[in-house]
Design a protein around this motif. Structure first.
Motif, mmCIF file in Angstrom:
data_model
loop_
_atom_site.group_PDB
_atom_site.id
_atom_site.type_symbol
_atom_site.label_atom_id
_atom_site.label_comp_id
_atom_site.label_asym_id
_atom_site.label_seq_id
_atom_site.Cartn_x
_atom_site.Cartn_y
_atom_site.Cartn_z
ATOM 1 N N LEU A 131 -1.300 1.584 -1.627
ATOM 2 C CA LEU A 131 -1.200 2.875 -2.316
ATOM 3 C C LEU A 131 -2.068 3.921 -1.633
ATOM 4 O O LEU A 131 -1.617 5.046 -1.375
ATOM 5 N N LYS A 132 -3.286 3.570 -1.325
ATOM 6 C CA LYS A 132 -4.208 4.526 -0.696
ATOM 7 C C LYS A 132 -3.710 4.944 0.685
ATOM 8 O O LYS A 132 -3.901 6.097 1.087
ATOM 9 N N TYR A 133 -3.078 4.032 1.397
ATOM 10 C CA TYR A 133 -2.551 4.386 2.715
ATOM 11 C C TYR A 133 -1.532 5.514 2.601
ATOM 12 O O TYR A 133 -1.597 6.502 3.356
ATOM 13 N N PHE A 134 -0.602 5.408 1.673
ATOM 14 C CA PHE A 134 0.427 6.432 1.531
ATOM 15 C C PHE A 134 -0.135 7.726 0.936
ATOM 16 O O PHE A 134 0.385 8.811 1.218
ATOM 17 N N GLU A 135 -1.189 7.624 0.162
ATOM 18 C CA GLU A 135 -1.794 8.830 -0.411
ATOM 19 C C GLU A 135 -2.462 9.696 0.644
ATOM 20 O O GLU A 135 -2.762 10.859 0.391
ATOM 21 N N GLU A 136 -2.692 9.147 1.822
ATOM 22 C CA GLU A 136 -3.306 9.914 2.904
ATOM 23 C C GLU A 136 -2.332 10.898 3.540
ATOM 24 O O GLU A 136 -2.737 11.831 4.234
ATOM 25 N N ILE B 92 3.952 10.920 -5.229
ATOM 26 C CA ILE B 92 2.641 10.619 -4.686
ATOM 27 C C ILE B 92 1.647 11.754 -4.932
ATOM 28 O O ILE B 92 0.433 11.541 -5.001
ATOM 29 N N ASN B 93 2.151 12.992 -5.100
ATOM 30 C CA ASN B 93 1.271 14.150 -5.219
ATOM 31 C C ASN B 93 0.719 14.334 -6.628
ATOM 32 O O ASN B 93 -0.459 14.660 -6.798
ATOM 33 N N GLY C 16 7.999 -1.470 -3.031
ATOM 34 C CA GLY C 16 7.204 -2.693 -3.011
ATOM 35 C C GLY C 16 5.709 -2.487 -2.928
ATOM 36 O O GLY C 16 4.991 -3.351 -2.415
ATOM 37 N N ILE C 17 5.198 -1.346 -3.445
ATOM 38 C CA ILE C 17 3.751 -1.134 -3.465
ATOM 39 C C ILE C 17 3.137 -2.074 -4.504
ATOM 40 O O ILE C 17 3.438 -1.985 -5.690
ATOM 41 N N GLU C 18 2.259 -2.967 -4.044
ATOM 42 C CA GLU C 18 1.647 -3.924 -4.959
ATOM 43 C C GLU C 18 0.127 -3.910 -4.887
ATOM 44 O O GLU C 18 -0.538 -4.292 -5.860
ATOM 45 N N ALA C 19 -0.428 -3.479 -3.780
ATOM 46 C CA ALA C 19 -1.883 -3.513 -3.591
ATOM 47 C C ALA C 19 -2.445 -2.102 -3.540
ATOM 48 O O ALA C 19 -1.794 -1.172 -3.060
ATOM 49 N N ILE C 20 -3.670 -1.948 -4.018
ATOM 50 C CA ILE C 20 -4.312 -0.635 -4.035
ATOM 51 C C ILE C 20 -4.486 -0.098 -2.613
ATOM 52 O O ILE C 20 -4.409 1.119 -2.376
ATOM 53 N N LEU D 213 8.216 -3.431 5.411
ATOM 54 C CA LEU D 213 7.433 -2.504 6.223
ATOM 55 C C LEU D 213 6.234 -1.943 5.469
ATOM 56 O O LEU D 213 5.370 -1.293 6.064
ATOM 57 N N VAL D 214 6.188 -2.175 4.163
ATOM 58 C CA VAL D 214 5.139 -1.609 3.312
ATOM 59 C C VAL D 214 4.017 -2.600 3.050
ATOM 60 O O VAL D 214 2.840 -2.218 3.010
ATOM 61 N N THR D 215 4.364 -3.879 2.903
ATOM 62 C CA THR D 215 3.364 -4.896 2.591
ATOM 63 C C THR D 215 2.280 -4.952 3.666
ATOM 64 O O THR D 215 2.569 -5.062 4.855
ATOM 65 N N ASN D 216 1.026 -4.797 3.245
ATOM 66 C CA ASN D 216 -0.134 -4.849 4.144
ATOM 67 C C ASN D 216 -0.082 -3.747 5.206
ATOM 68 O O ASN D 216 -0.581 -3.918 6.321
ATOM 69 N N ILE D 217 0.517 -2.613 4.844
ATOM 70 C CA ILE D 217 0.697 -1.507 5.796
ATOM 71 C C ILE D 217 -0.633 -1.033 6.374
ATOM 72 O O ILE D 217 -0.701 -0.598 7.531
ATOM 73 N N GLN D 218 -1.706 -1.138 5.614
ATOM 74 C CA GLN D 218 -3.002 -0.635 6.063
ATOM 75 C C GLN D 218 -3.521 -1.385 7.288
ATOM 76 O O GLN D 218 -4.382 -0.878 8.016
ATOM 77 N N ASN D 219 -2.983 -2.577 7.540
ATOM 78 C CA ASN D 219 -3.432 -3.387 8.681
ATOM 79 C C ASN D 219 -2.342 -3.627 9.716
ATOM 80 O O ASN D 219 -2.610 -4.274 10.732
ATOM 81 N N ASP D 220 -1.156 -3.138 9.477
ATOM 82 C CA ASP D 220 -0.010 -3.439 10.338
ATOM 83 C C ASP D 220 0.302 -2.222 11.215
ATOM 84 O O ASP D 220 0.946 -1.268 10.782
ATOM 85 N N ARG D 221 -0.127 -2.256 12.458
ATOM 86 C CA ARG D 221 0.028 -1.098 13.353
ATOM 87 C C ARG D 221 1.497 -0.809 13.632
ATOM 88 O O ARG D 221 1.902 0.347 13.733
ATOM 89 N N PHE D 222 2.297 -1.856 13.787
ATOM 90 C CA PHE D 222 3.722 -1.665 14.071
ATOM 91 C C PHE D 222 4.394 -0.914 12.924
ATOM 92 O O PHE D 222 5.112 0.069 13.134
ATOM 93 N N SER D 223 4.161 -1.362 11.699
ATOM 94 C CA SER D 223 4.756 -0.695 10.545
ATOM 95 C C SER D 223 4.230 0.725 10.397
ATOM 96 O O SER D 223 4.967 1.636 9.994
ATOM 97 N N GLN D 224 2.981 0.941 10.721
ATOM 98 C CA GLN D 224 2.400 2.282 10.615
ATOM 99 C C GLN D 224 3.120 3.268 11.527
ATOM 100 O O GLN D 224 3.388 4.412 11.139
#
Length: 250
Positions: free
Chosen positions: A206-211, A11-12, A199-203, A167-178
Motif C-alpha cells: 500500500l505504501k509503495y503505491f501511495e508514493e 489512492i488520493n 491484490g493489495i494485502e500488505a501495508i 505484479l503487485v505482491t511484494n512490489i516494494q522489493n521486486d525491481r522487475f515489477s517496479q
C-alpha cells in the motif's frame, strides 16, 4: 446465486471509486460458497452465462439507489464479461435495455474483460467499441498474465487497466515489477485511463503505491474481502469513519 461486492479505493482520498460485482453460488447442503472458477466454464458450455450475468446485474442495479444513499460520493459498478459474451454484437443493446428500467446511466457501469484470453475476433473488438460509444467504461482485468501488449492497449478502447496481483505482491522489493508498474503509470497518464492495482494485502505494498503522484485505485484484502451487500455497507460505514478521522488529523 449470490453477489459479493469488492471495492476499488481511490489512492488520493481513500473514497470508494467503484464496486466490483462478483458471482458466487451457495453449495447445497451447507458446503460453503462455490467460487467462479468452478461454475463459469460450465455456464458458458451450457449457454447459461448471459442468464447468470444479467440476473446478477439486475439485482445489483436495482439496489444501486440504496447504496448511493449511503455511499455519498459518485461510484460505478463493475462486472465481468467473458470473451464468449463479447462475440454477441447485441449485448451492449441488451445491457442498455436493462439499465433503462433503473436509475443508473451507462457511464456508471464498467465492463471488465480478463486478459486471460486473447481478444482477437472482429466481433469481440466491435462489441468493445459499441460499449465505449454508448458510454460504458471498459476495463482490462488481470493485466500482466495474458495476451495483451502495450500496442494493443493503445489501440483497444480501454478506459481502465487492472494490474494483476502477480505484479503487485511484494512490489516494494521486486525491481522487475517496479519497472513495469512505473511504465504503466506513465502510460495511463498519457492515455488518460484509470489504473487499478489488484491484490493489495500488505501495508508495504500500500505504501509503495501511495508514493505515486498519480490517479491510481487499489483493490485487495488490506481493505476488505468481497462481501454480501449488507456486510459491505457495514464495512463501508466503519471505513468512512476512519477515513474522515484520518483526514481531519492531516
Amino acid at each position: 446465486m449470490c453477489i459479493r461486492d469488492r471495492p476499488k479505493v481511490d489512492i488520493n482520498n481513500h473514497q470508494i471509486h467503484s464496486i466490483e460485482l462478483l458471482a458466487r453460488i451457495d453449495s447445497p447442503g451447507g458446503g460453503g460458497i462455490i467460487p467462479p472458477a468452478r461454475f463459469i466454464s460450465a455456464a458458458e458450455d451450457n449457454g447459461l452465462i448471459d442468464l447468470l450475468t444479467f440476473q446478477m446485474l439486475e439485482v445489483a442495479i436495482s439496489e444501486y439507489s440504496e447504496m448511493q444513499s449511503i455511499i455519498k460520493n459518485p461510484f460505478s459498478l463493475a462486472l465481468n464479461l467473458s470473451p464468449i459474451q463479447l462475440e454477441d454484437l447485441s449485448i451492449p443493446d441488451k445491457l442498455d435495455t436493462m439499465i433503462s428500467q433503473f436509475d443508473i446511466q451507462s457511464h456508471q457501469i464498467v465492463i471488465e474483460v480478463t486478459e486471460e484470453h486473447a481478444l482477437i475476433s472482429n466481433n469481440q473488438l466491435e462489441t468493445l467499441n459499441r460499449f465505449r460509444i454508448k458510454g460504458y467504461g471498459i476495463s482490462l482485468d488481470d493485466f500482466g498474465t495474458g495476451f495483451t501488449n502495450v500496442n494493443q492497449l493503445l489501440n483497444l478502447p480501454f478506459s481502465e487497466v487492472k494490474i494483476d496481483r502477480s505484479l503487485v505482491t511484494n512490489i516494494q522489493n521486486d525491481r522487475f515489477s517496479q519497472v513495469i508498474i512505473k511504465s504503466l503509470v506513465e502510460l495511463s497518464q498519457k492515455m488518460n485511463i484509470d489504473l487499478v492495482a489488484e491484490g493489495i494485502e500488505a501495508i508495504e505494498e500500500l505504501k509503495y503505491f501511495e508514493e505515486f503522484d498519480s490517479r491510481i485505485f487499489l483493490q485487495g484484502y488490506i481493505f476488505t474481502k468481497p462481501k454480501p451487500k449488507r456486510e459491505f455497507l457495514r464495512w463501508y460505514q466503519s471505513w468512512e469513519k476512519v477515513r474522515k478521522q484520518n483526514s481531519s488529523e492531516t
